[in-house]
Scaffold this motif. Structure first.
Motif, PDB file in Angstrom:
ATOM      1  N   PHE A  70      28.619  19.742   9.183  1.00 25.03           N
ATOM      2  CA  PHE A  70      28.044  20.314  10.409  1.00 25.03           C
ATOM      3  C   PHE A  70      28.769  19.806  11.656  1.00 25.03           C
ATOM      4  CE2 PHE A  70      24.727  21.875   7.727  1.00 25.03           C
ATOM      5  CZ  PHE A  70      24.136  22.912   8.427  1.00 25.03           C
ATOM      6  N   LYS A  71      29.252  18.573  11.605  1.00 21.84           N
ATOM      7  CA  LYS A  71      29.990  18.030  12.750  1.00 21.84           C
ATOM      8  C   LYS A  71      31.247  18.843  13.031  1.00 21.84           C
ATOM      9  CE  LYS A  71      32.195  13.757  14.405  1.00 21.84           C
ATOM     10  NZ  LYS A  71      32.575  12.365  14.056  1.00 21.84           N
ATOM     11  N   ILE A  72      31.961  19.217  11.952  1.00 22.33           N
ATOM     12  CA  ILE A  72      33.222  19.947  12.109  1.00 22.33           C
ATOM     13  C   ILE A  72      32.994  21.448  12.255  1.00 22.33           C
ATOM     14  CG2 ILE A  72      35.421  20.519  10.993  1.00 22.33           C
ATOM     15  CD1 ILE A  72      35.224  17.743   9.595  1.00 22.33           C
ATOM     16  N   ASN A  73      32.123  22.007  11.422  1.00 18.51           N
ATOM     17  CA  ASN A  73      31.953  23.469  11.376  1.00 18.51           C
ATOM     18  C   ASN A  73      30.975  24.012  12.404  1.00 18.51           C
ATOM     19  OD1 ASN A  73      33.730  23.557   9.244  1.00 18.51           O
ATOM     20  ND2 ASN A  73      32.160  23.663   7.675  1.00 18.51           N
ATOM     21  N   ALA A  74      30.171  23.130  12.984  1.00 25.27           N
ATOM     22  CA  ALA A  74      29.165  23.601  13.946  1.00 25.27           C
ATOM     23  C   ALA A  74      29.286  22.897  15.300  1.00 25.27           C
ATOM     24  CB  ALA A  74      27.764  23.407  13.369  1.00 25.27           C
ATOM     25  N   GLU A  75      29.073  21.582  15.326  1.00 25.19           N
ATOM     26  CA  GLU A  75      29.068  20.874  16.609  1.00 25.19           C
ATOM     27  C   GLU A  75      30.425  20.943  17.316  1.00 25.19           C
ATOM     28  OE1 GLU A  75      26.192  19.898  17.843  1.00 25.19           O
ATOM     29  OE2 GLU A  75      25.322  20.618  15.970  1.00 25.19           O
ATOM     30  N   ALA A  76      31.504  20.781  16.561  1.00 21.50           N
ATOM     31  CA  ALA A  76      32.842  20.865  17.162  1.00 21.50           C
ATOM     32  C   ALA A  76      33.134  22.280  17.663  1.00 21.50           C
ATOM     33  CB  ALA A  76      33.900  20.445  16.143  1.00 21.50           C
ATOM     34  N   VAL A  77      32.609  23.265  16.951  1.00 24.22           N
ATOM     35  CA  VAL A  77      32.772  24.661  17.365  1.00 24.22           C
ATOM     36  C   VAL A  77      32.016  24.912  18.670  1.00 24.22           C
ATOM     37  CG1 VAL A  77      32.302  27.055  16.717  1.00 24.22           C
ATOM     38  CG2 VAL A  77      33.201  25.456  15.021  1.00 24.22           C
TER      39      VAL A  77
END
Length: 285
Positions: free
Chosen positions: A79-86
């Motif tokens: 989620f950090k890479i695929n959501a929050e970073a997005v």
């Protein structure tokens, strides 16, 4: 004035394919490639400084956590890479008036449909990878209008670990393989996806929103393996065995074929059939 494009996650298979095809920039388009080491999109401060110092017209986000199995345990990282970073990217693209092209997945669907999924169909991911990618889509849609979310499926290329490369190597080793028939989707060449992304930018389209792009047609993983085997060495046919499925941590959609009608109508663009795209790709082996 040149159209300047930032490609994040440049060391992934799609990023490397884009670089291979378009590293020699034409007179009007310039690509800039940033790997995770050069630009960590999970670090908002670093990302903000980067965008403040550099001006871009487009950002193609190829950065992603793509290990579907591991995502079931590394939920926070996915989620950090695929959501929050997005979400970071979306906010900064809005601030700097950059058009965001984000690569998403067929795994936002649950696979219960029996005809190709439309962009307007209800999403219902059944694994953590799909859930994290859907959350990224939602962040983008809420943050800025000027975006293209491109859902794709079963990507393969010359780079990194993917099904096609693995099967090619196993066939050459004359290994006996058991391949599942449990999932039906569409294999997609990174070459073909790269061509579409380039055409999207070249045409300066303002038809923003969610789109499906894969090669045309449908296949199981077994069908794909058989087609690879046919292209490489027909004498190994008896080395491929069908199995109903494997026990995995992550559930997979049984059916995830996507309709490309929206791309055809909005961009007058028709993807290649998956067998044709595969044959073209395997010419390099």
């Amino acid at each position: 004035m040149k159209t300047k494009i930032l490609v994040t996650g440049a060391n992934g298979q799609l990023g490397q394919t884009i670089k291979e095809l378009y590293n020699k920039n034409d007179d009007n388009i310039q690509f800039v490639f940033a790997s995770k080491k050069e630009l960590d999109i999970t670090n908002f401060k670093e990302l903000s400084n980067f965008f403040s110092l550099n001006k871009y017209n487009y950002c193609i986000n190829c950065a992603a956590y793509t290990n579907v199995e591991q995502a079931e345990e590394s939920i926070e990282l996915a989620f950090k890479i695929n959501a929050e970073a997005v979400k970071n990217l979306a906010k900064l693209c809005k601030k700097h008036k950059i058009i965001l092209i984000h690569i998403s997945t067929d795994y936002v669907f649950d696979g219960t449909k029996e005809i190709p999924y439309l962009e307007t169909d209800q999403t219902n991911p059944i694994n953590q990878y799909g859930k994290s990618k859907l959350k990224g889509e939602q962040y983008i849609s809420n943050a800025l209008k000027e975006h293209f979310i491109i859902r794709t499926s079963w990507l393969y290329s010359n780079y990194g670990k993917n099904f096609v490369n693995t099967i090619v190597n196993k066939i050459k080793e004359k290994a006996k393989l058991k391949i599942t028939t449990a999932e039906t989707g569409t294999p997609t060449s990174c070459i073909d996806l790269s061509y579409f992304l380039y055409a999207l930018i070249k045409n300066k389209s303002k038809n923003y929103g969610i789109y499906h792009f894969s090669n045309e047609g449908a296949a199981t993983w077994y069908d794909l393996a058989v087609e690879i085997e046919k292209s490489l060495n027909s004498q190994h046919k008896n080395k491929l065995d069908k199995v109903a499925g494997f026990k995995t941590k992550a559930k997979r959609p049984k059916y995830s074929v996507m309709s490309k009608n929206k791309i055809a109508s909005n961009f007058d663009y028709k993807p290649n059939n998956w067998k044709k795209a595969l044959a073209h790709f395997l010419e390099t082996f």
